[in-house]
Write a protein that holds these residues in place. Structure first.
Motif, short mmCIF file in Angstrom:
data_model
loop_
_atom_site.label_atom_id
_atom_site.label_comp_id
_atom_site.label_asym_id
_atom_site.label_seq_id
_atom_site.Cartn_x
_atom_site.Cartn_y
_atom_site.Cartn_z
N VAL A 1 -5.14 35.00 53.03
CA VAL A 1 -4.98 36.43 52.76
C VAL A 1 -3.61 36.66 52.15
CG1 VAL A 1 -5.13 38.75 53.72
CG2 VAL A 1 -6.30 36.87 54.87
N VAL A 2 -3.56 37.50 51.11
CA VAL A 2 -2.31 37.90 50.48
C VAL A 2 -2.29 39.42 50.45
CG1 VAL A 2 -0.83 37.71 48.45
CG2 VAL A 2 -2.39 35.84 49.02
N SER A 3 -1.24 40.02 51.01
CA SER A 3 -1.17 41.48 51.05
C SER A 3 0.28 41.94 50.94
CB SER A 3 -1.78 42.01 52.35
OG SER A 3 -0.88 41.87 53.44
N ASP A 4 0.46 43.27 50.84
CA ASP A 4 1.80 43.81 50.97
C ASP A 4 2.09 44.05 52.45
OD1 ASP A 4 0.66 46.24 51.74
OD2 ASP A 4 1.09 47.26 49.85
N ALA A 5 3.23 44.63 52.74
CA ALA A 5 3.66 44.77 54.14
C ALA A 5 2.81 45.74 54.93
CB ALA A 5 5.13 45.19 54.20
N SER A 6 1.97 46.52 54.26
CA SER A 6 1.06 47.43 54.95
C SER A 6 -0.36 46.89 55.03
CB SER A 6 1.03 48.80 54.25
OG SER A 6 2.27 49.46 54.40
N GLY A 7 -0.57 45.69 54.53
CA GLY A 7 -1.89 45.10 54.58
C GLY A 7 -2.76 45.41 53.39
N ASN A 8 -2.18 46.01 52.36
CA ASN A 8 -2.95 46.32 51.16
C ASN A 8 -3.00 45.12 50.23
OD1 ASN A 8 -3.17 49.19 51.81
ND2 ASN A 8 -0.98 49.26 51.34
N PRO A 9 -4.15 44.87 49.59
CA PRO A 9 -4.21 43.77 48.62
C PRO A 9 -3.30 44.04 47.44
CG PRO A 9 -6.19 45.12 48.49
CD PRO A 9 -5.44 45.58 49.71
N LEU A 10 -2.80 42.99 46.81
CA LEU A 10 -1.92 43.16 45.66
C LEU A 10 -2.72 43.68 44.47
CD1 LEU A 10 0.27 39.92 45.83
CD2 LEU A 10 0.44 42.04 47.14
N ASP A 11 -2.13 44.60 43.73
CA ASP A 11 -2.80 45.25 42.60
C ASP A 11 -2.16 44.77 41.30
OD1 ASP A 11 -3.96 46.89 40.75
OD2 ASP A 11 -3.49 48.78 41.75
N PHE A 12 -2.90 43.99 40.54
CA PHE A 12 -2.41 43.42 39.29
C PHE A 12 -2.84 44.22 38.06
CE2 PHE A 12 -0.65 39.55 41.00
CZ PHE A 12 -1.37 39.33 42.16
N SER A 13 -3.34 45.41 38.26
CA SER A 13 -3.95 46.18 37.18
C SER A 13 -3.01 47.16 36.48
CB SER A 13 -5.15 46.96 37.72
OG SER A 13 -4.72 48.02 38.58
N LYS A 14 -1.76 47.23 36.92
CA LYS A 14 -0.87 48.28 36.43
C LYS A 14 0.19 47.80 35.45
CE LYS A 14 -1.58 51.08 40.54
NZ LYS A 14 -0.96 51.79 41.70
N GLY A 15 -0.07 46.68 34.78
CA GLY A 15 0.89 46.18 33.82
C GLY A 15 1.67 45.01 34.35
N LYS A 16 2.92 44.88 33.93
CA LYS A 16 3.72 43.70 34.25
C LYS A 16 4.22 43.67 35.69
CE LYS A 16 5.50 42.83 29.59
NZ LYS A 16 6.71 42.66 28.75
N TYR A 17 4.20 44.82 36.37
CA TYR A 17 4.83 44.89 37.68
C TYR A 17 3.82 45.19 38.79
CZ TYR A 17 9.11 45.15 34.94
OH TYR A 17 10.13 44.88 34.05
N LEU A 18 4.14 44.72 39.99
CA LEU A 18 3.37 45.03 41.18
C LEU A 18 4.04 46.19 41.91
CD1 LEU A 18 2.80 41.44 42.62
CD2 LEU A 18 1.05 42.92 41.64
N ASP A 19 3.27 47.18 42.27
CA ASP A 19 3.78 48.27 43.09
C ASP A 19 3.48 47.92 44.54
OD1 ASP A 19 4.71 49.82 40.96
OD2 ASP A 19 2.71 50.66 40.62
N LEU A 20 4.52 47.59 45.30
CA LEU A 20 4.35 47.06 46.64
C LEU A 20 4.93 47.96 47.70
CD1 LEU A 20 5.44 43.37 46.00
CD2 LEU A 20 3.11 44.19 46.31
N ASP A 21 4.38 47.84 48.90
CA ASP A 21 5.02 48.40 50.07
C ASP A 21 5.94 47.32 50.63
OD1 ASP A 21 5.84 49.44 52.47
OD2 ASP A 21 3.84 49.96 53.20
N ILE A 22 7.16 47.32 50.20
CA ILE A 22 8.27 46.51 50.71
C ILE A 22 8.21 45.03 50.35
CG2 ILE A 22 9.58 45.82 52.76
CD1 ILE A 22 8.64 48.40 54.08
N GLY A 23 7.13 44.33 50.68
CA GLY A 23 7.13 42.90 50.44
C GLY A 23 5.74 42.31 50.40
N ILE A 24 5.67 40.98 50.44
CA ILE A 24 4.41 40.26 50.33
C ILE A 24 4.24 39.35 51.55
CG2 ILE A 24 3.15 38.51 49.01
CD1 ILE A 24 4.44 39.65 46.49
#
Length: 380
Positions: free
Chosen positions: A331-354
């Motif tokens: 499993v790979v998620s951000d600090a809130s348990g959300n899956p990583l979103d690769f759809s928004k261009g070059k950057y990941l919008d994250l909750d704090i970390g991975i």
């Protein structure tokens, strides 16, 4: 298997909806149709070939770098040569192997510095390295690229990505510090389809084929050179870079957090969740996305990444690693348990970390991370 790098592939209408890891820590996966599993075969083969060929160039540059002892002088130019050469080769191979498909790469490098006055010698060296590597591979006849061809190949990586169409995602050398030391680095290549990661390849030229431990750096007799690859719905495999038969890999099944070793990226707030989980296992210290590959085969159990405030994660630093781990059952998620979103261009919008681990450890790890971050915030 958990596929939190992909929810749905709109370009494949027969795909059923996949329920992802959520904040309630439920995991479910509807059976993928066989047509989806088979739909990226050409791209998968091209990606494995591109990453393997690029690894040969990087190995040659790293060998020369170590022989000249340049790393002790902090001269980064050989690393730059390898970055550019790797990117040019991957672009070249993908375009040659997939000539009928629209071509888009989101990659780390561009040719701006190579077009400046005074960069001619560096550009010629990169061109020579690329041509030598192509010649040794032998797949493309007697073709010779000009310096302009190499510049254009590098600049193929200028795509912005996004949620529509297909986009390759490339980090030509992930792990600069490891590369300079003669240690771990990775060529990381993934494919996005409608914003979702559908395949990924990690070429790790210095990673031992055998499982690593906290003292693996001191073991000089281990055979090295791993290629990890994963396609949506098809699992994750590891193959020696010399082309021997691949083996399917799985993340560790450890449930007891005390036995869960961390891939230690030497971040300051790592000790807090470790203490809460009661971790007793020694850490595994390793650079680059090679961590994702090692975790996918069970060498360690947990990888946390919490960059400094204001840092924006790039998709090329995680896309390939994400699918390699999730297709291996992780499993790979951000600090809130959300899956990583690769759809928004070059950057990941994250909750704090991975956060990266197996499904059994994830609920306790998320809780430990949340409590640690809350305690740290209250102490400021």
């Amino acid at each position: 298997m958990n596929v939190n790098c992909l929810r749905i592939v709109p370009s494949q209408p027969q795909v059923k909806f996949i329920s992802l890891f959520s904040r309630t820590h439920n995991y479910s996966l509807l059976k993928l149709s066989s047509s989806v599993v088979m739909s990226y075969d050409k791209e998968f083969a091209a990606a494995k070939k591109a990453a393997s060929i690029a690894a040969r160039l990087c190995q040659k540059v790293q060998k020369a770098l170590l022989q000249s002892d340049v790393q002790s002088k902090l001269d980064r130019s050989p690393v730059t040569v390898a970055d550019y050469g790797s990117q040019a080769l991957v672009s070249f191979v993908l375009e040659r192997e997939l000539p009928s498909e629209p071509f888009s790469i989101v990659a780390e490098e561009d040719s701006k510095d190579l077009r400046k006055d005074g960069a001619q010698d560096t550009l010629q060296r990169i061109t020579d390295l690329v041509n030598d590597t192509i010649s040794i591979d032998g797949s493309y006849g007697s073709i010779t690229l000009s310096t302009e061809d190499v510049l254009k190949a590098i600049d193929s990586g200028k795509s912005e990505g996004g949620s529509h169409g297909r986009h390759w995602v490339l980090d030509p050398i992930d792990g600069t510090k490891g590369f300079v030391r003669g240690d771990q680095y990775a060529i990381a290549l993934a494919l996005l389809d409608e914003g979702k990661v559908v395949l990924g390849v990690l070429s790790c030229p210095n990673l031992p084929l055998a499982s690593i431990s906290s003292d693996y750096q001191h073991s000089a007799d281990k055979e090295v050179g791993c290629l990890f690859f994963a396609k949506i719905g098809a699992g994750t495999y590891m193959q020696p870079l010399n082309g021997s038969s691949p083996v399917k890999v799985q993340v560790t099944a450890i449930e007891n957090s005390e036995e869960a070793s961390f891939f230690d990226p030497l971040i300051r707030n790592l000790d807090f969740p470790k203490q809460k989980l009661g971790v007793k296992a020694p850490p595994v210290r390793i650079d680059s996305q090679a961590k994702y590959g090692a975790l996918s085969r069970g060498d360690g159990a947990i990888y946390l990444r919490f960059p400094h405030k204001g840092y924006r994660e790039k998709i090329w630093d995680h896309a390939a690693g994400c699918i390699v781990v999730t297709e291996a059952g992780g499993v790979v998620s951000d600090a809130s348990g959300n899956p990583l979103d690769f759809s928004k261009g070059k950057y990941l919008d994250l909750d704090i970390g991975i956060i990266v681990t197996n499904q059994k450890l994830m609920p306790a790890l998320l809780k430990a991370v949340k409590e640690s971050l809350e305690e740290k915030a209250s102490s400021l």
